[in-house]
Design an enzyme around this catalytic site. Sequence first.
Site, PDB file in Angstrom:
ATOM      1  N   GLU A 141       0.817  -1.217   0.000  1.00 11.54           N
ATOM      2  CA  GLU A 141       0.000   0.000   0.000  1.00 11.54           C
ATOM      3  C   GLU A 141       0.850   1.267   0.000  1.00 11.54           C
ATOM      4  OE1 GLU A 141      -3.584   1.835   2.708  1.00 11.54           O
ATOM      5  OE2 GLU A 141      -3.550  -0.309   2.322  1.00 11.54           O
TER       6      GLU A 141
ATOM      7  N   TYR B   6      -1.469  -3.270  13.529  1.00 13.21           N
ATOM      8  CA  TYR B   6      -2.359  -2.504  12.652  1.00 13.21           C
ATOM      9  C   TYR B   6      -3.407  -1.774  13.487  1.00 13.21           C
ATOM     10  CZ  TYR B   6      -5.290  -1.461   8.613  1.00 13.21           C
ATOM     11  OH  TYR B   6      -6.002  -0.812   7.637  1.00 13.21           O
TER      12      TYR B   6
ATOM     13  N   ASP C 272      -3.089  -3.056   3.227  1.00 15.19           N
ATOM     14  CA  ASP C 272      -3.716  -3.219   4.545  1.00 15.19           C
ATOM     15  C   ASP C 272      -4.935  -4.137   4.445  1.00 15.19           C
ATOM     16  OD1 ASP C 272      -1.846  -1.519   5.543  1.00 15.19           O
ATOM     17  OD2 ASP C 272      -3.166   0.213   5.721  1.00 15.19           O
TER      18      ASP C 272
END
Length: 780
Positions: free
Chosen positions: A8, A314, A110
């Site tokens: 990403e 995350y 992600d």
Amino acid sequence: MTDLIICEKPNVAKKIASALGNPKKKSNNGIPYYELERNGKKIIVASAVGHLFTLEEEKTGEKKKFGEYPVFNIKWVPASTIKGKEYVQKYINTLKKLAKEADEFYIASDWDIEGELIGYHALYYCCGKNDAKRMRFSSLTKNEIIKAYENPDRVDFGLVDAGDSRHRVDWYYGINVSRALMQSIRAVNRWQTMSTGRVQGPALSFLVDRELEIKKFVPKPYWVIGAHLKNELLAIHEKDKFWDEKEANEIYNRIKDEKEAIISSIKKTKKKIKPNPPFDLGTLQREAHRIFRFSPKKTQEIAQKLYEMGICSYPRTSSQKLPKDDNYIKDILTKVSNHGDYKKYAELILRENRKPIEGKKSDPAHPAIHVVDVPKELLNDDEKKLYDLIVRRTLAAFWDNAEREYINVVLNIDGENFKLSGSRTIKEGWHEIYYFTKFDEKELPSLRKNDKIPVEKITIERKETKPPKRYTMASIIKELESRELGTKATRADIVEKLVKRGYLIDDGSLKVTDLGIAVIETLKKYCPEIIDEKMTRELEKKLDRLQKRTIKKENVLKDAENKLRAILEEVKKKEKEIGKELVEKIDTTNKSLKTVGKCECGGDLIIIKTKGKKRFIGCTNYPECKKTYPLPQKGRIKILNETCEICGAPIISIDNQKVCINPECPSKISNEDKKEMEKAEKSEKICPKCGGKLVVKKGIYGAFLGCENYPKCRYTEKLNNKTKTEKAEKVVVGKCPECGGDLIMRKGRFGEFIGCSNYPKCRYTEKIKNEKTKTKKEKK
């Protein structure tokens, strides 16, 4: 065989490449990518830079009027078409080039709706592929990345469709409703940029409801009777609030001269307090706002950076549960034990094989936010604060319960019962690690039933009920979550946009402007469906069903289009009425947003912008009154409606820092500054840019040195250019009455103050008493 892994962001690509082997950094037209070999196979790791594609209205060939609506024909185009995002095209070109070399494709963006869409767009539009292997991970640790690469999933088309549909429906609402509002204003020959959205409308609506509730609130009086006892103890009448003044006065007059209270009962309760569960994103945002005053968006951005550095997991998660993998947890704790601040806690958890507590919330994609490693690079101050918060919350989840004792005492004063309460910590437990949770320590002296305590005085105080509190940047996130508005990833942005568009003012709490109220009242009157929470929630449920593949994407989009068409037809019929109401409120709002406070002459002090876009504060009674105050030319200004305690001038906020607008305010110049000013005036320092003399000047932030040749030369420097070692010297002025630490001189946004050296564990502060703040008694 060559694998192409699409990440990403560039820094994530570097982490993944390093975890899989010994990569060589390469570049295409300045865009980095990595090549390595693993088990005889060539691997290329490249990246997007967030969303590479954006939605745009399709050109049909027909000539349309400016701002025409409704519009539903849209398509995905490169984000490089947006002004300021031209750089995105280089990333698209790089992926297109690398795709020609690849045989196998991996998406490593992600693991959420947005990440799946970003990865799929890169795969489909840049690489020309419909499917790929999918790496799924919750932290950028070496083991997690290798595991994700060796055990890939496939693209989740439910997530892709849900993400695509959310973007399209948000575009439908955002563009069409905003255009409808602007066209309504144009209908009354005015121009104003207006904006709203699918979730922003309902969010602003309940904020307006609260604002109107506050405005309409009528305070109700009540009376409180207190007994001031020996040792500065205060007991309150058991009735707490007396709504009848006559009853309160009768009791007060009967007991006001009593000098003794008898203890009727003492109840002691011991309570075990479990550790807080690990962080989900919403709780992290609320805690960071409470402790550090970080905005939810700032917290989210810093947490994302910590994740990309590979030191925290995350952040966009709803879970309050740590991973169940014992080896994974053991590996993390071993790494954390290398950090001096956390060493003893991590080692004890490992030695005793402790298990963490967990909260109720879960997330199918990611565990709770937790530490995964110690920093390998230097963190800035804000990153350090958030990292420390996350580490301590993670470790505290493994720790012992805290134990507290609560004491409730009932005292009898001539037949009237009074309540006295106390509390103390018996066992610190997890609070030793996660000390950010505040415990009220109110110790009572040793008391026994039937003891007599001297009463120093009985008081009666008239008070009034207070209106409901406004939401803060922290509480609004919780409210949006409870109302199921927005997603964990978008809630912070929703609030930021409402502030940016002038619908809200953030001055510690979220105050709705007249413009915000006008927009909602207008929408409620003419098209209430747009701000209906129920409609927004229903769409979110449809997106959930779409994610699970139990409903078709085409049906979701068509249903949203049909509902919006019907609403917009009604708006078009009433454009002039809507425009007239909006314009009245826009004018009122613009005035209130410019007025800083009152001038000594009676006029209003307002923010003035010149044609050259320079800004300063001036008086509305100009030219009779020529009073002006300087402003920095950069920084976001907020009107606070507060005045300085020292000089009485208005206080404003510049980039969330409160400052008095008066450059001559004594609070801005400490005794140390005065000495430096005297030195500077004698030293005759020379400007390094033009050779002019550096002179002492005063600005909104205090005194500084500036070139005498201003405005031709704009060189400035701080008045006090001390070294880091000199700055670190602490002036100790006493001992903290709460924790026994050193009380030291500190500097804050309002000038100097006295604070505890054990901050943030101890938050004790006190003002410095100068001639203006001394009481009459002290002056005598």
